[in-house]
Motif scaffolding. Structure first.
Motif, PDB file in Angstrom:
ATOM      1  N   ASP A   1       0.830  -1.204   0.000  1.00 22.12           N
ATOM      2  CA  ASP A   1       0.000   0.000   0.000  1.00 22.12           C
ATOM      3  C   ASP A   1       0.865   1.254   0.000  1.00 22.12           C
ATOM      4  OD1 ASP A   1      -2.233  -1.615   0.065  1.00 22.12           O
ATOM      5  OD2 ASP A   1      -2.459  -1.511   2.243  1.00 22.12           O
ATOM      6  N   LEU A   2       1.967   1.223   0.757  1.00 22.15           N
ATOM      7  CA  LEU A   2       2.867   2.367   0.796  1.00 22.15           C
ATOM      8  C   LEU A   2       3.435   2.664  -0.580  1.00 22.15           C
ATOM      9  CD1 LEU A   2       4.562   4.490   2.322  1.00 22.15           C
ATOM     10  CD2 LEU A   2       6.249   2.690   2.748  1.00 22.15           C
ATOM     11  N   ILE A   3       3.878   1.627  -1.288  1.00 17.41           N
ATOM     12  CA  ILE A   3       4.469   1.812  -2.606  1.00 17.41           C
ATOM     13  C   ILE A   3       3.417   2.304  -3.595  1.00 17.41           C
ATOM     14  CG2 ILE A   3       5.492   0.571  -4.546  1.00 17.41           C
ATOM     15  CD1 ILE A   3       6.996  -1.107  -2.521  1.00 17.41           C
ATOM     16  N   ARG A   4       2.212   1.736  -3.516  1.00 21.40           N
ATOM     17  CA  ARG A   4       1.149   2.188  -4.401  1.00 21.40           C
ATOM     18  C   ARG A   4       0.835   3.659  -4.149  1.00 21.40           C
ATOM     19  NH1 ARG A   4      -2.280  -1.126  -2.820  1.00 21.40           N
ATOM     20  NH2 ARG A   4      -1.629  -2.836  -4.191  1.00 21.40           N
ATOM     21  N   ASN A   5       0.798   4.047  -2.890  1.00 19.61           N
ATOM     22  CA  ASN A   5       0.527   5.443  -2.554  1.00 19.61           C
ATOM     23  C   ASN A   5       1.664   6.361  -2.998  1.00 19.61           C
ATOM     24  OD1 ASN A   5      -1.942   4.842  -1.371  1.00 19.61           O
ATOM     25  ND2 ASN A   5      -1.050   4.540   0.670  1.00 19.61           N
ATOM     26  N   ALA A   6       2.912   5.846  -2.974  1.00 22.31           N
ATOM     27  CA  ALA A   6       4.045   6.663  -3.404  1.00 22.31           C
ATOM     28  C   ALA A   6       3.909   7.051  -4.871  1.00 22.31           C
ATOM     29  CB  ALA A   6       5.358   5.910  -3.173  1.00 22.31           C
ATOM     30  N   SER A   7       3.471   6.107  -5.713  1.00 23.77           N
ATOM     31  CA  SER A   7       3.292   6.428  -7.129  1.00 23.77           C
ATOM     32  C   SER A   7       2.145   7.407  -7.329  1.00 23.77           C
ATOM     33  CB  SER A   7       3.051   5.145  -7.932  1.00 23.77           C
ATOM     34  OG  SER A   7       1.820   4.539  -7.581  1.00 23.77           O
ATOM     35  N   ILE A   8       1.084   7.264  -6.522  1.00 20.85           N
ATOM     36  CA  ILE A   8      -0.041   8.198  -6.619  1.00 20.85           C
ATOM     37  C   ILE A   8       0.394   9.600  -6.204  1.00 20.85           C
ATOM     38  CG2 ILE A   8      -2.315   8.774  -5.681  1.00 20.85           C
ATOM     39  CD1 ILE A   8      -2.832   5.773  -5.413  1.00 20.85           C
ATOM     40  N   ILE A   9       1.175   9.685  -5.114  1.00 23.83           N
ATOM     41  CA  ILE A   9       1.658  10.984  -4.653  1.00 23.83           C
ATOM     42  C   ILE A   9       2.554  11.627  -5.703  1.00 23.83           C
ATOM     43  CG2 ILE A   9       3.142  12.105  -2.943  1.00 23.83           C
ATOM     44  CD1 ILE A   9       2.090  10.061  -0.904  1.00 23.83           C
ATOM     45  N   GLU A  10       3.434  10.819  -6.320  1.00 25.80           N
ATOM     46  CA  GLU A  10       4.313  11.363  -7.357  1.00 25.80           C
ATOM     47  C   GLU A  10       3.498  11.949  -8.502  1.00 25.80           C
ATOM     48  OE1 GLU A  10       8.172   9.834  -9.852  1.00 25.80           O
ATOM     49  OE2 GLU A  10       6.321   8.674 -10.023  1.00 25.80           O
ATOM     50  N   ASP A  11       2.448  11.246  -8.939  1.00 21.58           N
ATOM     51  CA  ASP A  11       1.608  11.753 -10.022  1.00 21.58           C
ATOM     52  C   ASP A  11       0.922  13.055  -9.624  1.00 21.58           C
ATOM     53  OD1 ASP A  11       2.296   9.635 -11.613  1.00 21.58           O
ATOM     54  OD2 ASP A  11       0.519   8.446 -11.134  1.00 21.58           O
ATOM     55  N   ARG A  12       0.464  13.141  -8.385  1.00 27.02           N
ATOM     56  CA  ARG A  12      -0.230  14.358  -7.944  1.00 27.02           C
ATOM     57  C   ARG A  12       0.732  15.530  -7.852  1.00 27.02           C
ATOM     58  NH1 ARG A  12      -4.233  11.892  -3.202  1.00 27.02           N
ATOM     59  NH2 ARG A  12      -5.687  10.827  -4.641  1.00 27.02           N
ATOM     60  N   VAL A  13       1.933  15.284  -7.339  1.00 28.39           N
ATOM     61  CA  VAL A  13       2.927  16.345  -7.261  1.00 28.39           C
ATOM     62  C   VAL A  13       3.288  16.842  -8.660  1.00 28.39           C
ATOM     63  CG1 VAL A  13       5.315  16.868  -6.634  1.00 28.39           C
ATOM     64  CG2 VAL A  13       3.862  15.603  -5.046  1.00 28.39           C
TER      65      VAL A  13
ATOM     66  N   HIS B   1       1.388  16.741 -11.291  1.00 29.10           N
ATOM     67  CA  HIS B   1       0.234  17.481 -11.809  1.00 29.10           C
ATOM     68  C   HIS B   1       0.211  18.902 -11.242  1.00 29.10           C
ATOM     69  CE1 HIS B   1      -3.841  18.169 -13.292  1.00 29.10           C
ATOM     70  NE2 HIS B   1      -4.147  18.635 -12.082  1.00 29.10           N
ATOM     71  N   ILE B   2       0.506  19.050  -9.958  1.00 36.87           N
ATOM     72  CA  ILE B   2       0.527  20.377  -9.339  1.00 36.87           C
ATOM     73  C   ILE B   2       1.632  21.239  -9.951  1.00 36.87           C
ATOM     74  CG2 ILE B   2       0.989  21.613  -7.181  1.00 36.87           C
ATOM     75  CD1 ILE B   2      -0.348  19.244  -5.723  1.00 36.87           C
ATOM     76  N   ARG B   3       2.801  20.649 -10.168  1.00 37.66           N
ATOM     77  CA  ARG B   3       3.913  21.406 -10.748  1.00 37.66           C
ATOM     78  C   ARG B   3       3.602  21.835 -12.175  1.00 37.66           C
ATOM     79  NH1 ARG B   3       9.419  18.473 -10.426  1.00 37.66           N
ATOM     80  NH2 ARG B   3      10.189  20.600 -10.780  1.00 37.66           N
ATOM     81  N   VAL B   4       3.003  20.927 -12.951  1.00 33.59           N
ATOM     82  CA  VAL B   4       2.642  21.280 -14.327  1.00 33.59           C
ATOM     83  C   VAL B   4       1.630  22.418 -14.333  1.00 33.59           C
ATOM     84  CG1 VAL B   4       1.463  20.463 -16.407  1.00 33.59           C
ATOM     85  CG2 VAL B   4       3.178  19.012 -15.305  1.00 33.59           C
ATOM     86  N   ALA B   5       0.616  22.335 -13.472  1.00 35.92           N
ATOM     87  CA  ALA B   5      -0.389  23.394 -13.411  1.00 35.92           C
ATOM     88  C   ALA B   5       0.233  24.722 -13.012  1.00 35.92           C
ATOM     89  CB  ALA B   5      -1.499  23.000 -12.436  1.00 35.92           C
ATOM     90  N   SER B   6       1.212  24.668 -12.094  1.00 34.91           N
ATOM     91  CA  SER B   6       1.853  25.893 -11.631  1.00 34.91           C
ATOM     92  C   SER B   6       2.627  26.588 -12.747  1.00 34.91           C
ATOM     93  CB  SER B   6       2.792  25.570 -10.464  1.00 34.91           C
ATOM     94  OG  SER B   6       3.526  26.699 -10.064  1.00 34.91           O
ATOM     95  N   VAL B   7       3.446  25.819 -13.492  1.00 34.73           N
ATOM     96  CA  VAL B   7       4.230  26.465 -14.551  1.00 34.73           C
ATOM     97  C   VAL B   7       3.354  26.816 -15.747  1.00 34.73           C
ATOM     98  CG1 VAL B   7       6.376  25.377 -13.837  1.00 34.73           C
ATOM     99  CG2 VAL B   7       4.929  24.220 -15.520  1.00 34.73           C
ATOM    100  N   ARG B   8       2.235  26.124 -15.912  1.00 34.76           N
ATOM    101  CA  ARG B   8       1.287  26.497 -16.954  1.00 34.76           C
ATOM    102  C   ARG B   8       0.807  27.933 -16.753  1.00 34.76           C
ATOM    103  NH1 ARG B   8       0.188  24.619 -22.040  1.00 34.76           N
ATOM    104  NH2 ARG B   8      -0.154  22.371 -22.074  1.00 34.76           N
ATOM    105  N   ARG B   9       0.531  28.278 -15.513  1.00 32.28           N
ATOM    106  CA  ARG B   9       0.071  29.629 -15.217  1.00 32.28           C
ATOM    107  C   ARG B   9       1.143  30.672 -15.485  1.00 32.28           C
ATOM    108  NH1 ARG B   9      -2.444  26.734 -10.888  1.00 32.28           N
ATOM    109  NH2 ARG B   9      -0.683  27.205  -9.482  1.00 32.28           N
TER     110      ARG B   9
END
Length: 389
Positions: free
Chosen positions: A22-34, A36-44
């Motif tokens: 579960d920890l490893i699965r969550n790590a990949s999910i967190i990486e994807d979310r981070v 996504h946030i970075r892409v949205a930030s530089v998009r602006r």
């Protein structure tokens, strides 16, 4: 059975303990979310997607295209075109701060034919596409979601070619001289290709090999466990040190839903198997070193596909290099199971000599021996200087 690496230990724990899964699965999910946030930030801030192209390969019927979709500043900020922007040096740690854009559509144009593909979650594009190209060096074009256009070279192998070269990178064509745990950091913070030391004589070895199997027709492929982030630096290193141009098959670091760390060994095994499927009639000269898992990987491949292996050439690390690499491989028994020739040597000259003795490389023409004589004198001078210290 002792674990050969921290990755293997973690892999075993994942199988045995559901909380770790579960920890490893969550790590990949967190990486994807981070991401996504970075892409949205530089998009602006006006950043746009651009496909950083890598050298590909293929046949007259298909092409393997390689690229990574990343976020880049708008053209007006750099005062240059996207093509010039990607040619600028991205040194050391800066290559790891660039933001990849996952699951983004990109258009690939090959000989006028357009293909719409989608990058994976890490922004990597790695796909075989149908194509009708003539043998030799050709080009494919990438157009990002935002309209930025980049071009990648691809090497097309003709149907008559029967021999190719596959090479490891670290400690094979370049001397890292660092402990394995610090190798990733070295790759990250090294300034540029000038800080990397080429292995003595390996460029001459590859030059001689391609001259014998087809200088303009044989593929030279570099298979490494390094991340795609260092691809531009490695490509410049190859050119600067006169290694044959060819595709770099690297990997994408970071967690996946199944693993906390991607397996470098699995990466090499998968790509070797893929090359065996893509070129069923090709025999490969496999070149690596005895400080990692190259002997084990090449030995297993030779046992499964002896018809696809011309020979295995292993560069022997020096005592200090072997200590830094964590010891020498104990997989030499793999060389006897397949019947494939294996040769060992500390540098390119020794490997050339042994392959010539086996009849795999032709004897050197006396009129063309000047380069090798100069190389041997250089090696002798270095060894004498080292003994005198």
């Amino acid at each position: 059975m002792p674990f050969r690496s921290l990755r293997e230990l973690l892999g075993s724990l994942v199988v045995r303990f559901p909380p770790i899964r579960d920890l490893i699965r969550n790590a990949s999910i967190i990486e994807d979310r981070v991401r996504h946030i970075r892409v949205a930030s530089v998009r602006r801030r006006g950043y746009l997607t651009i496909a950083e192209p890598y050298t590909g390969y293929g046949t007259t019927e298909w092409v393997r295209v390689l690229a990574r979709v990343q976020m880049a500043p708008p053209v007006r900020r750099l005062g240059s075109s996207p093509q010039r922007r990607r040619d600028r040096r991205v040194r050391g740690w800066r290559s790891f701060t660039r933001i990849s854009a996952g699951n983004v559509p990109t258009t690939v144009t090959i000989a006028g034919e357009r293909h719409r593909i989608v990058a994976d979650r890490g922004g990597v594009i790695d796909v075989n596409l149908p194509a009708s190209l003539t043998p030799g060096w050709q080009e494919v074009q990438f157009e990002s979601f935002d309209g930025n256009v980049t071009v990648a070279p691809v090497f097309i192998v003709g149907p008559e070619q029967r021999v190719g070269l596959i090479s490891d990178v670290d400690d094979t064509i370049m001397v890292t001289a660092l402990p394995r745990p610090f190798l990733a950091a070295w790759n990250t913070f090294v300034l540029d290709e000038h800080a990397r030391t080429p292995t003595p004589g390996m460029n001459v070895f590859y030059e001689r090999t391609l001259r014998s199997i087809g200088y303009t027709t044989a593929p030279a492929i570099y298979l490494s466990t390094g991340p795609w982030n260092v691809a531009p630096t490695l490509a410049r290193f190859l050119g600067r040190n006169l290694y044959p141009a060819g595709p770099l098959l690297l990997t994408d670091w970071g967690p996946t839903p199944q693993r906390l760390f991607r397996s470098g060994t699995d990466h090499k095994v998968r790509n070797l198997e893929r090359l065996a499927r893509e070129f069923p009639d090709m025999k490969w000269l496999l070149v690596g070193d005895d400080g990692q898992h190259d002997e084990q990987i090449y030995g297993g491949f030779a046992e499964r596909h002896p018809e696809n292996v011309l020979a295995v050439a292993i560069r022997q690390l020096s005592t200090s290099e072997a200590v830094l690499a964590g010891g020498r491989s104990m997989a030499r028994r793999s060389r006897s199971a397949s019947g494939v020739p294996w040769v060992y040597g500390p540098d390119g000259a020794a490997l050339i000599s042994q392959l010539q003795e086996r009849g795999i490389l032709p004897e050197t023409d006396p009129h063309e021996d000047g380069i090798m004589q100069q190389f041997r004198l250089e090696i002798t001078a270095r060894r004498n200087a080292h003994r005198g210290r």
